[in-house]
Design a protein around this motif. Structure first.
Motif, PDB file in Angstrom:
ATOM      1  N   VAL A 129      47.662  34.414  45.127  1.00  0.00           N
ATOM      2  CA  VAL A 129      48.734  35.232  44.565  1.00  0.00           C
ATOM      3  C   VAL A 129      48.156  36.489  43.924  1.00  0.00           C
ATOM      4  CG1 VAL A 129      50.642  35.338  42.920  1.00  0.00           C
ATOM      5  CG2 VAL A 129      50.162  33.199  44.127  1.00  0.00           C
ATOM      6  N   VAL A 130      48.690  37.627  44.321  1.00  0.00           N
ATOM      7  CA  VAL A 130      48.335  38.919  43.734  1.00  0.00           C
ATOM      8  C   VAL A 130      49.466  39.354  42.818  1.00  0.00           C
ATOM      9  CG1 VAL A 130      47.792  41.347  44.186  1.00  0.00           C
ATOM     10  CG2 VAL A 130      47.018  39.570  45.788  1.00  0.00           C
ATOM     11  N   ALA A 131      49.159  39.571  41.537  1.00  0.00           N
ATOM     12  CA  ALA A 131      50.153  40.098  40.600  1.00  0.00           C
ATOM     13  C   ALA A 131      50.187  41.614  40.763  1.00  0.00           C
ATOM     14  CB  ALA A 131      49.808  39.718  39.170  1.00  0.00           C
ATOM     15  N   PHE A 132      51.365  42.138  41.091  1.00  0.00           N
ATOM     16  CA  PHE A 132      51.515  43.557  41.385  1.00  0.00           C
ATOM     17  C   PHE A 132      52.286  44.250  40.275  1.00  0.00           C
ATOM     18  CE2 PHE A 132      54.160  46.877  43.564  1.00  0.00           C
ATOM     19  CZ  PHE A 132      53.125  47.755  43.854  1.00  0.00           C
ATOM     20  N   ASP A 133      51.688  45.235  39.663  1.00  0.00           N
ATOM     21  CA  ASP A 133      52.302  46.100  38.658  1.00  0.00           C
ATOM     22  C   ASP A 133      52.543  45.413  37.318  1.00  0.00           C
ATOM     23  OD1 ASP A 133      53.069  48.940  38.591  1.00  0.00           O
ATOM     24  OD2 ASP A 133      54.965  48.155  37.861  1.00  0.00           O
ATOM     25  N   ASP A 141      45.358  35.187  41.364  1.00  0.00           N
ATOM     26  CA  ASP A 141      44.016  35.435  41.890  1.00  0.00           C
ATOM     27  C   ASP A 141      43.531  36.856  41.671  1.00  0.00           C
ATOM     28  OD1 ASP A 141      43.233  32.901  43.673  1.00  0.00           O
ATOM     29  OD2 ASP A 141      45.381  33.244  43.860  1.00  0.00           O
ATOM     30  N   SER A 142      44.460  37.813  41.582  1.00  0.00           N
ATOM     31  CA  SER A 142      44.055  39.200  41.334  1.00  0.00           C
ATOM     32  C   SER A 142      45.256  39.988  40.831  1.00  0.00           C
ATOM     33  CB  SER A 142      43.491  39.855  42.602  1.00  0.00           C
ATOM     34  OG  SER A 142      44.466  39.920  43.619  1.00  0.00           O
ATOM     35  N   TYR A 143      44.991  41.198  40.378  1.00  0.00           N
ATOM     36  CA  TYR A 143      46.028  42.002  39.706  1.00  0.00           C
ATOM     37  C   TYR A 143      45.757  43.472  39.942  1.00  0.00           C
ATOM     38  CZ  TYR A 143      48.347  44.082  35.521  1.00  0.00           C
ATOM     39  OH  TYR A 143      49.099  44.843  34.645  1.00  0.00           O
ATOM     40  N   VAL A 144      46.822  44.230  40.231  1.00  0.00           N
ATOM     41  CA  VAL A 144      46.703  45.676  40.357  1.00  0.00           C
ATOM     42  C   VAL A 144      47.841  46.330  39.591  1.00  0.00           C
ATOM     43  CG1 VAL A 144      47.942  45.651  42.569  1.00  0.00           C
ATOM     44  CG2 VAL A 144      46.552  47.629  41.951  1.00  0.00           C
ATOM     45  N   GLY A 303      40.236  34.475  53.075  1.00  0.00           N
ATOM     46  CA  GLY A 303      39.156  33.771  52.382  1.00  0.00           C
ATOM     47  C   GLY A 303      37.994  34.660  52.005  1.00  0.00           C
ATOM     48  N   GLN A 304      38.225  35.968  51.948  1.00  0.00           N
ATOM     49  CA  GLN A 304      37.154  36.911  51.622  1.00  0.00           C
ATOM     50  C   GLN A 304      37.116  37.210  50.127  1.00  0.00           C
ATOM     51  OE1 GLN A 304      38.281  40.257  54.046  1.00  0.00           O
ATOM     52  NE2 GLN A 304      37.688  39.274  55.970  1.00  0.00           N
ATOM     53  N   LYS A 305      35.970  37.649  49.655  1.00  0.00           N
ATOM     54  CA  LYS A 305      35.820  38.024  48.254  1.00  0.00           C
ATOM     55  C   LYS A 305      36.389  39.425  48.019  1.00  0.00           C
ATOM     56  CE  LYS A 305      31.777  35.129  47.327  1.00  0.00           C
ATOM     57  NZ  LYS A 305      30.370  35.096  46.828  1.00  0.00           N
ATOM     58  N   LEU A 306      36.670  39.710  46.752  1.00  0.00           N
ATOM     59  CA  LEU A 306      37.274  40.996  46.390  1.00  0.00           C
ATOM     60  C   LEU A 306      36.261  41.968  45.782  1.00  0.00           C
ATOM     61  CD1 LEU A 306      40.591  39.722  44.745  1.00  0.00           C
ATOM     62  CD2 LEU A 306      40.230  40.477  47.107  1.00  0.00           C
ATOM     63  N   ASP A 307      34.989  41.667  45.919  1.00  0.00           N
ATOM     64  CA  ASP A 307      33.953  42.460  45.244  1.00  0.00           C
ATOM     65  C   ASP A 307      34.012  43.946  45.575  1.00  0.00           C
ATOM     66  OD1 ASP A 307      33.181  40.038  44.316  1.00  0.00           O
ATOM     67  OD2 ASP A 307      31.339  39.882  45.477  1.00  0.00           O
ATOM     68  N   ASP A 315      42.604  39.746  31.196  1.00  0.00           N
ATOM     69  CA  ASP A 315      43.080  38.421  30.804  1.00  0.00           C
ATOM     70  C   ASP A 315      44.593  38.425  30.683  1.00  0.00           C
ATOM     71  OD1 ASP A 315      40.399  37.701  30.576  1.00  0.00           O
ATOM     72  OD2 ASP A 315      40.353  38.036  28.396  1.00  0.00           O
ATOM     73  N   SER A 316      45.232  37.365  31.161  1.00  0.00           N
ATOM     74  CA  SER A 316      46.657  37.171  30.897  1.00  0.00           C
ATOM     75  C   SER A 316      46.789  36.147  29.784  1.00  0.00           C
ATOM     76  CB  SER A 316      47.377  36.676  32.154  1.00  0.00           C
ATOM     77  OG  SER A 316      47.064  35.310  32.402  1.00  0.00           O
ATOM     78  N   ALA A 317      48.000  35.782  29.455  1.00  0.00           N
ATOM     79  CA  ALA A 317      48.219  34.787  28.403  1.00  0.00           C
ATOM     80  C   ALA A 317      47.719  33.410  28.815  1.00  0.00           C
ATOM     81  CB  ALA A 317      49.698  34.724  28.052  1.00  0.00           C
ATOM     82  N   THR A 318      47.536  33.201  30.132  1.00  0.00           N
ATOM     83  CA  THR A 318      47.135  31.877  30.619  1.00  0.00           C
ATOM     84  C   THR A 318      45.827  31.867  31.404  1.00  0.00           C
ATOM     85  OG1 THR A 318      48.406  32.174  32.668  1.00  0.00           O
ATOM     86  CG2 THR A 318      49.557  31.167  30.803  1.00  0.00           C
ATOM     87  N   THR A 319      45.391  33.020  31.865  1.00  0.00           N
ATOM     88  CA  THR A 319      44.249  33.073  32.781  1.00  0.00           C
ATOM     89  C   THR A 319      43.262  34.148  32.338  1.00  0.00           C
ATOM     90  OG1 THR A 319      45.746  32.437  34.581  1.00  0.00           O
ATOM     91  CG2 THR A 319      43.567  33.234  35.213  1.00  0.00           C
ATOM     92  N   LYS A 320      42.000  33.798  32.306  1.00  0.00           N
ATOM     93  CA  LYS A 320      40.963  34.730  31.877  1.00  0.00           C
ATOM     94  C   LYS A 320      40.211  35.300  33.082  1.00  0.00           C
ATOM     95  CE  LYS A 320      41.802  33.649  27.570  1.00  0.00           C
ATOM     96  NZ  LYS A 320      42.525  34.595  26.688  1.00  0.00           N
ATOM     97  N   GLY A 321      39.736  36.534  32.915  1.00  0.00           N
ATOM     98  CA  GLY A 321      38.857  37.144  33.913  1.00  0.00           C
ATOM     99  C   GLY A 321      39.479  37.346  35.275  1.00  0.00           C
ATOM    100  N   ILE A 322      40.713  37.870  35.311  1.00  0.00           N
ATOM    101  CA  ILE A 322      41.400  38.096  36.581  1.00  0.00           C
ATOM    102  C   ILE A 322      40.844  39.360  37.249  1.00  0.00           C
ATOM    103  CG2 ILE A 322      43.617  38.551  37.678  1.00  0.00           C
ATOM    104  CD1 ILE A 322      44.868  37.252  35.100  1.00  0.00           C
ATOM    105  N   PRO A 323      40.328  39.273  38.476  1.00  0.00           N
ATOM    106  CA  PRO A 323      39.830  40.464  39.180  1.00  0.00           C
ATOM    107  C   PRO A 323      40.953  41.496  39.325  1.00  0.00           C
ATOM    108  CG  PRO A 323      39.148  38.458  40.315  1.00  0.00           C
ATOM    109  CD  PRO A 323      40.169  38.045  39.284  1.00  0.00           C
ATOM    110  N   SER A 324      40.679  42.716  38.873  1.00  0.00           N
ATOM    111  CA  SER A 324      41.773  43.691  38.755  1.00  0.00           C
ATOM    112  C   SER A 324      41.357  45.103  39.145  1.00  0.00           C
ATOM    113  CB  SER A 324      42.299  43.722  37.311  1.00  0.00           C
ATOM    114  OG  SER A 324      42.699  42.439  36.889  1.00  0.00           O
TER     115      SER A 324
END
Length: 367
Positions: A129-133, A141-144, A303-307, A315-324
């Motif tokens: 799941v990608v969090a958008f905006d 899994d990631s955020y933009v 299944g690829q990395k986002l590096d 960090d969100s209220a529930t998840t730390k270190g979200i790749p962004s």
């Protein structure tokens, strides 16, 4: 034959149960491997929160669709739904996508907290799941997005500049966004960090569902409470609400209009800036945000990395270190329309300078 049928059914059930078990692997590795084997034939779910703000349908959806097609050599597709500002409906939409086994999900949450259960279902099913905006809660899994506190700071700074030496000569109204949107809280925090102690805040609202009509109603109430002679400025968190605010100010007979801020660089907002009824907007380069969300979703589905994509972690209220990936924002005024929304191809001069605005465009050299 009956025994054979029972045996076949039992075997099918065993296979089904095994599949269910793999979907609940803690890391979703088997399901991710399955998605990776699909190659470019990916189905990416896209959930947008509402259709009142012009950017979602006009920019975000087509940009994400185009990038997914590009990254999958025309074989990938987008399954799109819009929640129309209904958090319960969006949760149902996302649960349906999980049931239908899309390969990845991009979600711009109506309510960042209530979507968490659906994000967890996707995670358990091995669907990234990608969090958008907006930064949704749950195991995303990631955020933009953009630097949201800076949005509020930019609005507050612009309002102070517009007020100048008269910053404490009356009262301002703060028309914040919806309390269910975590971005709205960041905008408000950023604005307060600039304005507190430098202006008198007469009334402040968290505007339900970001709706212009709710902002209009709130502004009517503020004018009644403060007195129309005492309203010297309005910090509106976005352009749609700014339109509702300005309508209320005009209806109250307030002239000249006080400076009103905005956000999103909507066409109507830009035209109000040209005409002088809205002071500024915060321009966020959407042409960059949507494609990055698509890149993240396709990479995660394979299944690829986002590096090579991500630049930071949040960090969100529930998840730390979200790749962004967090993009900068810009203050849009009469002075830089050419260098922002026109230069980036968001609008053309003819889009902005319709007959109703031609004289105002000519006045500021927008030709």
């Amino acid at each position: 034959m009956r025994r054979a049928a029972v045996a076949v059914a039992a075997t099918a059930m065993a296979v089904s149960l095994a599949a269910c078990g793999s979907a609940k692997d803690s890391d979703g590795s088997k399901d991710k491997a399955s998605s990776a084997k699909k190659g470019d034939a990916l189905n990416i779910g896209l959930l947008l929160p509402e259709n009142q703000t012009a950017r979602y349908e006009k920019f975000d959806k087509p940009l994400i669709e185009k990038k997914v097609k590009e990254l999958t050599h025309g074989k990938g597709k987008i399954t799109y739904v819009n929640a129309k500002q209904d958090a319960s409906q969006q949760s149902q939409q996302m649960d349906t996508m999980v049931t239908n086994r899309v390969d990845a999900i991009i979600v711009d949450a109506v309510d960042a907290k209530s979507i968490a259960a659906s994000v967890k279902k996707a995670k358990d099913a091995g669907i990234p799941v990608v969090a958008f905006d907006r930064l949704a809660t749950g195991p995303i899994d990631s955020y933009v997005s953009f630097d949201n506190q800076t949005v509020g700071k930019t609005q507050g700074t612009a309002l102070l500049k517009a007020l100048g030496s008269k910053a404490k000569s009356g009262k301002i109204v703060m028309m914040n966004g919806s309390s269910t949107d975590p971005n709205a809280a960041d905008y408000k925090k950023g604005a307060h960090s600039v304005l507190d102690g430098k202006v008198n805040i007469g009334k402040e609202y968290d505007t339900k569902e970001w709706k212009p009509e709710n902002a209009n109603s709130n502004m009517d109430g503020a004018i009644t409470a403060i007195g129309k002679k005492n309203v010297i400025g309005v910090l509106s968190a976005n352009d749609g609400m700014a339109g509702g605010v300005i309508t209320a100010l005009k209806s109250a007979g307030i002239s000249p209009l006080p400076p009103v801020t905005g956000q999103d660089a909507e066409l109507a907002g830009v035209q109000r800036i040209v005409a002088g009824t809205q002071y500024m907007s915060v321009y966020k380069p959407y042409l960059r945000e949507g494609p990055v969300a698509a890149e993240m979703a396709v990479a995660l589905a394979k299944g690829q990395k986002l590096d090579s994509i991500v630049k930071t972690k949040v960090d969100s209220a529930t998840t730390k270190g979200i790749p962004s990936v967090i993009f900068p924002v810009y203050s849009l005024t009469k002075a830089n329309i050419k260098d922002t929304v026109i230069k980036d191809g968001i609008y053309t001069v003819s889009d902005i300078c319709t007959p109703a605005y031609k004289a105002a465009c000519d006045k500021i050299g927008l030709k």
